[in-house]
Design an enzyme around this catalytic site. Sequence first.
Site, mmCIF file in Angstrom:
data_model
loop_
_atom_site.group_PDB
_atom_site.id
_atom_site.type_symbol
_atom_site.label_atom_id
_atom_site.label_comp_id
_atom_site.label_asym_id
_atom_site.label_seq_id
_atom_site.Cartn_x
_atom_site.Cartn_y
_atom_site.Cartn_z
ATOM 1 N N HIS A 359 0.848 -1.198 0.000
ATOM 2 C CA HIS A 359 0.000 0.000 0.000
ATOM 3 C C HIS A 359 0.885 1.251 0.000
ATOM 4 O O HIS A 359 1.917 1.295 0.667
ATOM 5 C CB HIS A 359 -0.856 0.079 1.262
ATOM 6 N N ASN A 390 8.371 -4.116 3.080
ATOM 7 C CA ASN A 390 6.970 -3.850 3.389
ATOM 8 C C ASN A 390 6.593 -4.290 4.798
ATOM 9 O O ASN A 390 5.865 -3.585 5.505
ATOM 10 C CB ASN A 390 6.079 -4.555 2.364
#
Length: 522
Positions: A359, A390
Amino acid sequence: MLIAGCSPSENVADVTTGALSFNSEYAGNTSSLTWAQNSKIGIFEKKSGQTLSESSIVDGLSNIPYQTIGNGIFTHTTRPLTYPQDGSAVDFIAYAPFSDTLRSYQISVDVSQQTDNPWLNLLASNNLVARTNTKQPTLRFKRALGKVTLTINSTDGGDISGLTATLFDVPTSGTFDLRSNTMTVTAPRNGSIPMTMTGSKFTRTATAYVLPQQLQALKVRFTAANGLVREVTLSPSVTVNSDNALQQNVTISGLGSTTTVVPGKQHWTETPLITSQQSSNVSLRYIEHFFARNGQNYRNYAMLYDTDLKMAYWVAYPLCTFYTQRNTGRTDAWDYDPLLSTEQQPTMKNAIERYQRGHQIPSADRYVTEEANKQTFYYSNMTPQAGALNGQVWARLESAVRGWSSNIDTLYVVTGAMPTTTSSSSVTYVRDNSGKNIAVPKYYFKALCRIDRSTGAAYTIAFKFDQGNRGTTSAGTSVSYYSANYMDFALSVSELEELTGFTFFPSIRQQYKLTYDVGKWQ
């Protein structure tokens, strides 16, 4: 009307026996006055030492018009002023320009109109007291208003000849009382004053007459010829005195003719500058998402999206406790962005090869409503991101950002990904779930800004992480993301601008982007 020029050099005779004429001079910051031909002033003659009132006026000599041929010497046009026959002392109060509709010895002034407004040149004189026999006394005038002058320089070579400037959050209405020789603010302090612009393409002078006052902040709204708006606070606290000029130098960039905004789109504090080159690139899309709550629409985020690379260069959004309040949970609503065709964005229902679905605006930053959270799962918000990045140092930074936003008004965030670097212009691709080629970012970044509402000062910081399992810190050391401290990857927003070519937080002054204070981000 008052105009610039030299001292008066000729006189006029008054043929009325006992009639007074008056010299004039400027008691302010210049050496002399020059008046336009037929300029009129109003003069009151009152009993010496008494407050100006109907009962203190001598022989009905109230608001008597006097006129000059332009030499600064004033003579009567109707009834003349004379000294009392009993020899008693009198005071004279004068003002300009003359008005035959003056009531209650007060003058209403509206500085929101800076053109065709005679009261911008309001002058007053109360120096002539206890006079008994001076035949041609001198009225010493001062301005009732203050003046703000800004010298604006373009630092990026942009043509700012179409730039406008407006003072805002200032009072615009006041009443000048000839009895006390004072100006009183009569309207709320939330008005706007358009400034008069002069100058060249790259240096402009903005001027405005203002009510004398103590301002909590001097705020200016600059509007470029293309519609781009930037609001800045030049001084956290200033005093503007009557008959005085407040002068400041201002340097700006990104507001010249070389830049533009996308028509019909909003631009907020967190929105990076959209250049004319970007807006004319057919593969780039500026996209905004909103969500509804309790009958009102709120901005979720905006992005600059590349339909060829199928990734967003940046996603910009505000962050505060309003957005993170837990009214819902993680929706995992992976789906296409409805503002793009399916061919223009990746298909990422599942993870891609060796990458996770990273994201740019995190799901946990949008728990305020289910709709707001679902929008964070649009594929346009995703990029192929290494799991070690991430799920480790990047996740820790995201958590810290939420913490920093929890005790301030608003944290402005720009998260981005770059497919190229200053040393490598080649783009790496992988295939998505449907077989389309999508770009793999070479590095990720975050730019943060918070503003002290009491002072107008801005605090910024940025972070940069290479794609992969390891990254190079700001000190040049290679470290594993599993144990890395995100602060080791901090840099100034100005440095990030040099790397990416984007202009972040264009509404704040460049000085706030040059350095960062780790102590402000704990």
